[in-house]
Design a protein around this motif. Structure first.
Motif, short mmCIF file in Angstrom:
data_model
loop_
_atom_site.label_atom_id
_atom_site.label_comp_id
_atom_site.label_asym_id
_atom_site.label_seq_id
_atom_site.Cartn_x
_atom_site.Cartn_y
_atom_site.Cartn_z
N ILE A 97 1.90 14.54 -2.02
CA ILE A 97 1.66 16.23 -1.98
C ILE A 97 0.42 15.66 -2.89
CG2 ILE A 97 2.20 17.98 -3.20
CD1 ILE A 97 4.77 17.88 -2.91
N ILE A 98 0.42 15.05 -3.46
CA ILE A 98 -1.27 14.44 -4.41
C ILE A 98 -1.87 13.79 -3.65
CG2 ILE A 98 -1.91 13.17 -6.60
CD1 ILE A 98 0.69 14.00 -7.83
N GLY A 99 -1.32 13.00 -2.49
CA GLY A 99 -2.63 11.76 -1.63
C GLY A 99 -3.03 13.21 -1.56
N LEU A 104 -7.17 16.28 0.85
CA LEU A 104 -8.11 17.81 1.55
C LEU A 104 -9.70 18.21 1.01
CD1 LEU A 104 -4.86 19.69 2.13
CD2 LEU A 104 -6.79 19.07 3.66
N ALA A 105 -9.33 17.52 -0.60
CA ALA A 105 -10.22 17.56 -1.51
C ALA A 105 -11.18 17.20 -0.95
CB ALA A 105 -9.95 18.03 -2.82
N THR A 174 3.49 6.40 -14.26
CA THR A 174 2.43 4.91 -13.89
C THR A 174 2.29 4.64 -12.77
OG1 THR A 174 3.26 4.29 -16.43
CG2 THR A 174 2.26 2.42 -14.46
N THR A 175 3.41 4.82 -12.13
CA THR A 175 3.46 4.05 -10.39
C THR A 175 2.36 5.05 -9.55
OG1 THR A 175 5.44 3.29 -11.33
CG2 THR A 175 4.82 3.43 -8.38
N ILE A 176 3.07 6.30 -10.08
CA ILE A 176 1.91 7.56 -9.25
C ILE A 176 0.59 6.87 -9.40
CG2 ILE A 176 1.36 9.94 -8.62
CD1 ILE A 176 4.14 10.27 -9.95
N TRP A 177 -0.26 6.51 -10.36
CA TRP A 177 -1.07 6.25 -11.20
C TRP A 177 -1.36 5.28 -10.05
CZ3 TRP A 177 -3.90 2.79 -13.79
CH2 TRP A 177 -5.42 3.01 -13.94
N TRP A 178 -0.71 4.93 -10.44
CA TRP A 178 -1.73 2.99 -9.73
C TRP A 178 -1.08 2.80 -7.90
CZ3 TRP A 178 2.34 -1.34 -9.76
CH2 TRP A 178 1.21 -2.87 -8.92
N CYS A 179 -0.56 3.90 -7.86
CA CYS A 179 0.26 3.68 -6.18
C CYS A 179 -0.85 4.61 -5.27
CB CYS A 179 1.09 3.70 -5.51
SG CYS A 179 2.20 2.88 -6.82
N ILE A 180 -1.59 5.58 -6.06
CA ILE A 180 -2.07 7.03 -5.36
C ILE A 180 -3.03 6.92 -4.32
CG2 ILE A 180 -4.06 7.85 -6.63
CD1 ILE A 180 -1.35 9.78 -5.20
N LEU A 182 -3.62 4.53 -1.84
CA LEU A 182 -3.17 4.82 -0.22
C LEU A 182 -2.95 5.56 0.38
CD1 LEU A 182 -2.23 2.39 1.89
CD2 LEU A 182 0.49 1.89 0.95
N PRO A 183 -1.20 6.56 -0.13
CA PRO A 183 -1.35 7.32 0.61
C PRO A 183 -2.89 8.68 0.83
CG PRO A 183 -0.47 7.30 -1.23
CD PRO A 183 -0.93 6.38 -1.10
N MET A 184 -3.51 8.53 0.08
CA MET A 184 -4.58 8.82 -0.06
C MET A 184 -5.76 9.12 1.50
SD MET A 184 -8.42 9.42 -2.65
CE MET A 184 -8.72 7.81 -2.23
#
Length: 303
Positions: A97-99, A104-105, A174-180, A182-184
């Motif tokens: 979702i965040i990616g 989109l932004a 921590t992981t979300i901040w680190w891995c975001i 790639l999906p973005m």
């Protein structure tokens, strides 16, 4: 041309084709050799090892499925299974979702958007050691960033990494901040492939921003969305470094994932047969996710 001459020509072409096939095989032979040595052999060796009671120094004793039976009765291992699935629930939807929101932004051609894309992707190239050191400073209750902010509002500090209910969510953040990153980037690539004619048609129909998102954008990138979900599931099943460096699997095994369990059993307790059995269960879980990814990609190719 006589029949004999034609036969000789066909024979020469057949031999030439055979030599060409063998020449092609020689080109890929080094890769095949490395692949067999580093992937195929360890895979089947691990499967065979999981059927034995063994350590690094003693003899191997064949025990069949006893290691798997022990695992199913091992409360610590079952807890690691729960922790791993809980961690996936915490991270994978958020990463998708965040990616997507970032894509989109930042799906613009401006210089600011390009700079921000680089900023958000830059965290993905950091090592797990650097990432965990940074976020330990954020979470520690004695002078950490969050503790300082809470103190400004008159609130007591929270020991995230020492709390059984908060340790795994802290690792997930921590992981979300680190891995975001790639999906973005995957979503950005998908958004740039959506035909502009669809957006023009939506504009002619006076569709608003949300209507265009739900009716045009999301249906156009649904395959990419599914692939991002599956890829992240496969990646987050392999949680190890963050849990080891931030909490050592504690407190009270509340943040111990499967890979950390395998590492501790194999290299601390030297029960490599038992660790191999746990690794086979993890392999089966990842294999199911990888097969799902294959079928999604295959459907995408047929569409």
């Amino acid at each position: 041309m006589s029949v004999a001459a034609a036969h000789v020509t066909d024979s020469r072409e057949t031999r030439s084709g055979a030599r060409g096939d063998w020449s092609s095989l020689l080109y890929v032979a080094p890769f095949l050799l490395i692949y067999i040595v580093l992937v195929v052999y360890p895979l089947f060796s691990g499967m065979w090892l999981s059927l034995h009671k063994a350590d690094f120094f003693g003899e191997r004793v064949f025990v069949g499925l006893e290691n798997f039976t022990r695992l199913l009765a091992d409360k610590v291992f079952l807890g690691t299974l729960w922790n791993t699935f809980y961690f996936i629930v915490l991270t994978v939807p958020a990463l998708a979702i965040i990616g997507l929101g970032l894509a989109l932004a930042l799906n613009r051609t401006t210089r600011a958007a390009a700079v921000l894309r680089g900023v958000f992707f830059s965290s993905s190239v950091l090592s797990v050691t650097i990432v965990t050191l940074l976020w330990r400073v954020v979470f520690i209750p004695d002078g950490g960033f969050i503790a300082t902010v809470l103190e400004m509002f008159g609130k007591p500090p929270v020991a995230f990494l020492s709390d059984e209910d908060l340790a795994l969510p802290a690792i997930a953040i921590t992981t979300i901040w680190w891995c975001i990153g790639l999906p973005m980037m995957l979503f950005l690539a998908a958004l740039q492939q959506v035909p502009k004619e669809l957006y023009e048609a939506a504009a002619l129909d006076n569709a608003g921003r949300w209507k265009t998102l739900w009716s045009v954008t999301l249906p156009s990138i649904r395959r990419t969305f599914a692939l991002v979900i599956i890829i992240e599931i496969v990646l987050q099943f392999q949680l190890f470094g963050q849990a080891q460096l931030m909490t050592l699997g504690g407190p009270n095994n509340a943040s111990r994932p499967i890979v950390l369990f395998i590492y501790e059993v194999g290299f601390n307790r030297w029960d490599i047969g038992y660790a191999a059995a746990a690794a086979q269960i993890l392999f089966g879980l990842i294999l199911m996710a990888a097969l799902a990814q294959y079928f999604v990609a295959r459907r995408k190719g047929e569409a």
